[in-house]
Scaffold this active site. Structure first.
Site, PDB file in Angstrom:
ATOM      1  N   ASP A 230      -2.351 -18.303   0.723  1.00  0.00           N
ATOM      2  CA  ASP A 230      -3.476 -18.949   0.034  1.00  0.00           C
ATOM      3  C   ASP A 230      -4.023 -20.110   0.869  1.00  0.00           C
ATOM      4  OD1 ASP A 230      -0.966 -19.998  -0.429  1.00  0.00           O
ATOM      5  OD2 ASP A 230      -1.321 -20.580  -2.498  1.00  0.00           O
TER       6      ASP A 230
ATOM      7  N   ASP B  55     -10.709  -9.441   7.229  1.00  0.00           N
ATOM      8  CA  ASP B  55     -12.132  -9.383   6.855  1.00  0.00           C
ATOM      9  C   ASP B  55     -12.717 -10.787   6.736  1.00  0.00           C
ATOM     10  OD1 ASP B  55     -12.166  -6.664   6.824  1.00  0.00           O
ATOM     11  OD2 ASP B  55     -13.026  -6.484   4.816  1.00  0.00           O
TER      12      ASP B  55
ATOM     13  N   TYR C 220       0.816  -1.213   0.000  1.00  0.00           N
ATOM     14  CA  TYR C 220       0.000   0.000   0.000  1.00  0.00           C
ATOM     15  C   TYR C 220       0.855   1.271   0.000  1.00  0.00           C
ATOM     16  CZ  TYR C 220      -3.977  -3.037   1.123  1.00  0.00           C
ATOM     17  OH  TYR C 220      -4.943  -4.015   1.084  1.00  0.00           O
TER      18      TYR C 220
ATOM     19  N   ASP D 172      -5.163  -7.288   5.478  1.00  0.00           N
ATOM     20  CA  ASP D 172      -6.396  -6.604   5.100  1.00  0.00           C
ATOM     21  C   ASP D 172      -7.437  -7.641   4.672  1.00  0.00           C
ATOM     22  OD1 ASP D 172      -8.185  -4.655   4.432  1.00  0.00           O
ATOM     23  OD2 ASP D 172      -7.088  -3.875   2.715  1.00  0.00           O
TER      24      ASP D 172
ATOM     25  N   LYS E 233       4.158 -15.446   1.626  1.00  0.00           N
ATOM     26  CA  LYS E 233       4.149 -16.127   0.331  1.00  0.00           C
ATOM     27  C   LYS E 233       5.620 -16.336  -0.017  1.00  0.00           C
ATOM     28  CE  LYS E 233       1.750 -17.616  -3.227  1.00  0.00           C
ATOM     29  NZ  LYS E 233       0.997 -18.883  -3.146  1.00  0.00           N
TER      30      LYS E 233
END
Ligand code: NAD
Length: 377
Positions: A237, A265, A147, A261, A205
């Site tokens: 994943d 959620d 970000y 993020d 990852k």
């Protein structure tokens, strides 16, 4: 001996903010009486309430109060239908919320997701996947990664083609400080009546990204300083899938910004209602104290504001997190979480968690839920 004093800025904001804040303060006062610490709590306007009171979403006096405090207990800000002529930069979401987050260098976002067994029906997962209950803390790095990394731009390649570039950047120091937050949080959760032994699952990852390799290496090194906490690594994943298949395996999930993020959620959906979810955003620790900003996961809920309908639990649990992280009172945090559990077990339900066919439950308002929880502290 004089009681330990903590200075708290309480910024209720707009919409349901003042209603749920009232109940959180009630519960904090109950904890104060029970545990013998002192809360020097001052309320101040923010958001549209700030614009109405002092012409700005974050009035100077409110900011000064925050700077002089150990922690901020925040409600929520923003009313989409209020005065569209006010420019974006001056509207509460930016001028108050983003400004405060930046001002206090909040680099760690903590979102606990707790599913009470009585609310199993509100969880989208089948009961057999809920095991003995879901109790996860997502620790998300908030100021680095994709970000914020440079370069970040869109280039014109000609012939109607464009190219967008975002860059994922983490330094060793940034990974170290968020890893310490996660390991300490795992320890505190064990202390405050949770797991007998904390576990951190670090998400990366590392099979594809350079960032992932560095992340894994640094987290492993930091983890060696916390022999009481178990560390495991998981690819992002797989973590997304495991959250749906076997969420009970997780205690603390440690994530960089983008992965956090998304996974926070996904995890939040397991709890069943926005009205149940607290959050903490932490800055650096100094002199044994950690500055923190505590707020419910939801917004101002204009559709139910002013009607005594909002669920105050998210705000009350945010106040409990404040006691845990900024006041270092795991005992009081634990008592409030237990009190919420007792109010739910006693059948109190605000509209968002009410199921009409559930036996022995009673639909209550914001105030009644707050009173019940305060009485159980
Ligand atoms: P929202 O979270 O306010 O509401 C979404 C839905 O969840 C609504 O149906 C609402 O009634 C319900 N809900 C939320 N909190 C609840 C609670 N405690 N109890 C029961 N039900 C609850 O999101 P929105 O409608 O998209 O946004 C409304 C305003 O809030 C906007 O101006 C937005 O910018 C602002 N907002 C502020 C924050 C913040 O201050 N941190 C966060 C999100 C949204």
């Amino acid at each position: 001996m004089t009681a330990e004093t903590f200075k708290i800025a309480a910024l209720a904001g707009d919409g349901i903010g003042p209603e749920v804040m009232r109940e959180a303060v009630k519960v904090l006062r109950a904890a104060e009486r029970k545990f013998g610490f002192a809360l020097d709590l001052t309320e101040a306007p923010v958001g549209w309430a700030g614009i109405d009171a002092a012409g700005r979403a974050l009035p100077d006096a409110t900011l000064a109060l925050c700077r002089a405090s150990d922690a901020i207990l925040f409600g929520s800000v923003g009313l989409p239908d209020r005065d569209p002529t006010i420019p974006k930069e001056e509207r509460p979401e930016r001028a108050a919320l983003l400004r405060l987050r930046k001002e206090f260098g909040l680099f760690a976002n903590l979102r606990p997701v707790l599913l009470w067994k009585e609310l199993a029906h509100a969880c989208p997962l089948a009961k057999e996947r809920q095991g003995q209950g879901i109790d996860i803390l997502v620790v998300r790095e908030l100021t680095g990664g994709m970000y914020f990394g440079q370069p970040k731009r869109t280039e014109d390649l000609g012939h109607g083609q464009r190219r967008a570039i975002d860059t994922m950047v983490y330094t060793t120091a940034e990974i170290e400080r968020i890893a310490h937050v996660a390991f300490r949080a795992a320890g505190k959760r064990a202390q405050s009546g949770g797991r007998p032994r904390g576990k951190v699952t670090s998400i990366d990852k590392a099979n594809v990204l350079e960032n992932g390799v560095l992340w894994r290496e640094v987290v492993t090194r930091v983890g060696q300083q916390y022999p009481d906490v178990t560390l495991e690594h998981m690819f992002v994943d797989n973590a997304a899938m495991q959250l749906m298949l076997r969420p009970t395996q997780f205690d603390v999930l440690l994530c960089e910004n983008l992965f956090g993020d998304i996974l926070s959620d996904e995890a939040a959906a397991l709890a069943g209602s926005l009205g149940l979810l607290p959050s903490a955003s932490l800055g650096a620790s100094a002199g044994g104290r950690t500055f923190g900003f505590y707020e419910p996961a939801g917004g101002t809920a204009p559709d139910i504001a002013g009607k005594n309908l909002a669920n105050p639990i998210a705000q009350i649990l945010s106040a409990a997190l404040l006691l845990l992280y900024s006041c270092n009172r795991p005992d009081a945090h634990h008592a409030i979480v237990q009190a919420v559990g007792k109010a739910i077990a006693a059948g109190h339900r605000t509209g968002d968690i009410f199921a009409p066919n559930e036996p022995g439950v009673r639909r209550v308002g914001t105030r009644e839920m707050g009173n019940a929880i305060a009485s159980f502290v």
